[in-house]
Design a protein around this motif. Structure first.
Motif, short mmCIF file in Angstrom:
data_model
loop_
_atom_site.label_atom_id
_atom_site.label_comp_id
_atom_site.label_asym_id
_atom_site.label_seq_id
_atom_site.Cartn_x
_atom_site.Cartn_y
_atom_site.Cartn_z
N ASN A 89 -4.66 14.28 -2.37
CA ASN A 89 -5.18 13.39 -3.41
C ASN A 89 -5.39 11.96 -2.93
O ASN A 89 -5.73 11.09 -3.72
CB ASN A 89 -4.22 13.35 -4.60
CG ASN A 89 -4.16 14.67 -5.30
OD1 ASN A 89 -5.18 15.34 -5.45
ND2 ASN A 89 -2.96 15.07 -5.70
N ILE A 90 -5.12 11.72 -1.66
CA ILE A 90 -5.25 10.36 -1.13
C ILE A 90 -6.50 10.25 -0.25
O ILE A 90 -6.69 11.06 0.66
CB ILE A 90 -4.00 9.98 -0.29
CG1 ILE A 90 -2.75 10.00 -1.17
CG2 ILE A 90 -4.17 8.61 0.35
CD1 ILE A 90 -1.47 9.63 -0.42
N LYS A 120 0.85 -1.20 0.00
CA LYS A 120 0.00 0.00 0.00
C LYS A 120 0.88 1.25 0.00
O LYS A 120 0.65 2.21 -0.74
CB LYS A 120 -0.91 0.01 1.25
CG LYS A 120 -1.96 -1.10 1.26
CD LYS A 120 -2.75 -1.12 2.58
CE LYS A 120 -3.66 -2.34 2.66
NZ LYS A 120 -4.85 -2.26 1.82
N ILE A 121 1.91 1.22 0.86
CA ILE A 121 2.83 2.35 0.96
C ILE A 121 3.62 2.53 -0.34
O ILE A 121 3.77 3.65 -0.84
CB ILE A 121 3.76 2.17 2.17
CG1 ILE A 121 2.93 2.39 3.44
CG2 ILE A 121 4.95 3.13 2.12
CD1 ILE A 121 3.62 2.04 4.72
N MET A 176 -7.53 4.40 -1.21
CA MET A 176 -6.89 3.28 -0.53
C MET A 176 -7.84 2.60 0.44
O MET A 176 -8.86 3.16 0.83
CB MET A 176 -5.65 3.79 0.23
CG MET A 176 -4.74 4.65 -0.60
SD MET A 176 -3.16 5.03 0.19
CE MET A 176 -2.35 3.45 0.12
N LEU A 192 2.57 9.41 -5.65
CA LEU A 192 2.90 10.78 -5.21
C LEU A 192 4.13 11.30 -5.94
O LEU A 192 4.20 12.47 -6.32
CB LEU A 192 3.16 10.80 -3.70
CG LEU A 192 1.93 10.75 -2.80
CD1 LEU A 192 2.34 10.51 -1.36
CD2 LEU A 192 1.12 12.05 -2.90
N GLU A 193 5.10 10.40 -6.14
CA GLU A 193 6.37 10.81 -6.73
C GLU A 193 6.31 10.90 -8.26
O GLU A 193 6.81 11.85 -8.85
CB GLU A 193 7.43 9.79 -6.34
CG GLU A 193 8.64 10.42 -5.70
CD GLU A 193 9.70 9.38 -5.37
OE1 GLU A 193 10.80 9.78 -5.04
OE2 GLU A 193 9.42 8.16 -5.46
N ALA A 199 1.34 4.23 -2.85
CA ALA A 199 1.12 5.65 -2.52
C ALA A 199 2.36 6.48 -2.83
O ALA A 199 2.27 7.55 -3.44
CB ALA A 199 0.72 5.79 -1.05
N GLU A 200 3.54 5.95 -2.44
CA GLU A 200 4.78 6.69 -2.68
C GLU A 200 5.06 6.83 -4.17
O GLU A 200 5.47 7.90 -4.64
CB GLU A 200 5.96 5.99 -1.99
CG GLU A 200 5.89 6.09 -0.47
CD GLU A 200 7.16 5.62 0.23
OE1 GLU A 200 7.32 5.95 1.41
OE2 GLU A 200 7.99 4.92 -0.40
#
Lengths: 67, 195
Positions: B156-157, B118-119, B136, B126-127, B122-123
């Motif tokens: 945005n999450i 999940k992380i 999520m 975002l990047e 997301a990372e």
């Protein structure tokens, strides 16, 4: 300084702090985190050097397994 | 509540593409919900195969045990609404392939099991895909306590779930709560896409 932490205003008795110091001060002990300062991702390796200052909008998102 | 006829809803959704990262408990149920309301295209990716232990919550059938999840899901959606275009990727998602697989999606539903994944998603978004909305799921295990399940937003999450109950031996992920969170993710997809 005053920051927004997870959509809430928070006061801290200092001018700046690192992400690591914030986590310590707030007793955030979770390890699975996504952290953003003003919408910008802060990677885990940078927690000790990413600086939070007055007016910043900080998100600490804790994610857990299951799905 | 915004009011639209189902015909109006389908017309708008038919032109939209949703990425679903993971085709397990959250992903299969969310995909089926979106297929039923007429989403135009679903792009889904998962490396796993359907197993007996998945049937307590995932939208698969006993005779699909052993099949790759993304292909079983594509088959099931074709039986429900053949107008939905399903692009199924039998791959392990990583920071390198996520922008390629989901580059054309209006938004991305995160439907992994493990927090690490999940992380990672997301990372990566975002990047490498700044501005893209991610929906999520976090905190789906166990049963009961309906009102603890909610949505929180951070830029945005969006995160749906109780944010608390992690899967473990005594707290299995089960159809009702996993289905609620998958339904919330699909509901949020509609809310965002329909405005």
């Amino acid at each position: 300084m005053q920051i927004t932490l997870n959509n809430r205003k928070e006061e801290f008795d200092r001018n700046t702090m690192t992400v690591l110091e914030l986590l310590d001060e707030k007793n955030f002990t979770f390890r699975m985190l996504v952290i953003k300062i003003n919408g910008q991702l802060v990677k885990k390796a940078d927690y000790g050097k990413a600086i939070i200052k007055d007016g910043d909008d900080v998100s600490v998102l804790h994610l857990i397994s299951g799905g | 509540m915004q009011k639209k006829t189902f015909k109006e809803i389908r017309t708008i959704l038919a032109a939209r593409t949703v990425g679903i990262a993971g085709a397990g408990g959250l992903g299969s149920n969310c995909a089926v919900a979106l297929a039923r309301v007429g989403i135009g295209r679903i792009i889904t990716a998962d490396f796993d195969t359907v197993s007996e232990s998945n049937l307590n919550r995932q939208y698969f059938f006993k005779d699909q045990v052993g099949m790759k999840k993304v292909f079983a899901l594509k088959e099931n959606i074709a039986r429900i609404n053949p107008e939905v275009l399903v692009e199924a990727f039998d791959i392990m998602l990583d920071p390198h392939n996520i922008p390629q697989v989901f580059g054309n999606c209006d938004l991305i539903v995160e439907a992994f099991d493990l927090a690490e994944m999940k992380i990672m998603l997301a990372e990566t978004v975002l990047e490498k895909m700044p501005g893209r909305i991610i929906i999520m799921g976090s905190g789906v295990a166990g049963y009961g306590n309906n009102d603890s399940i909610k949505t929180v937003k951070s830029g945005n999450i969006y995160i749906c779930g109780d944010q608390e109950n992690e899967t473990c031996e005594n707290l299995p992920p089960l159809a009702p709560r996993v289905g609620i969170v998958a339904g919330m993710q699909a509901n949020l997809v509609m809310e965002i896409l329909l405005g």
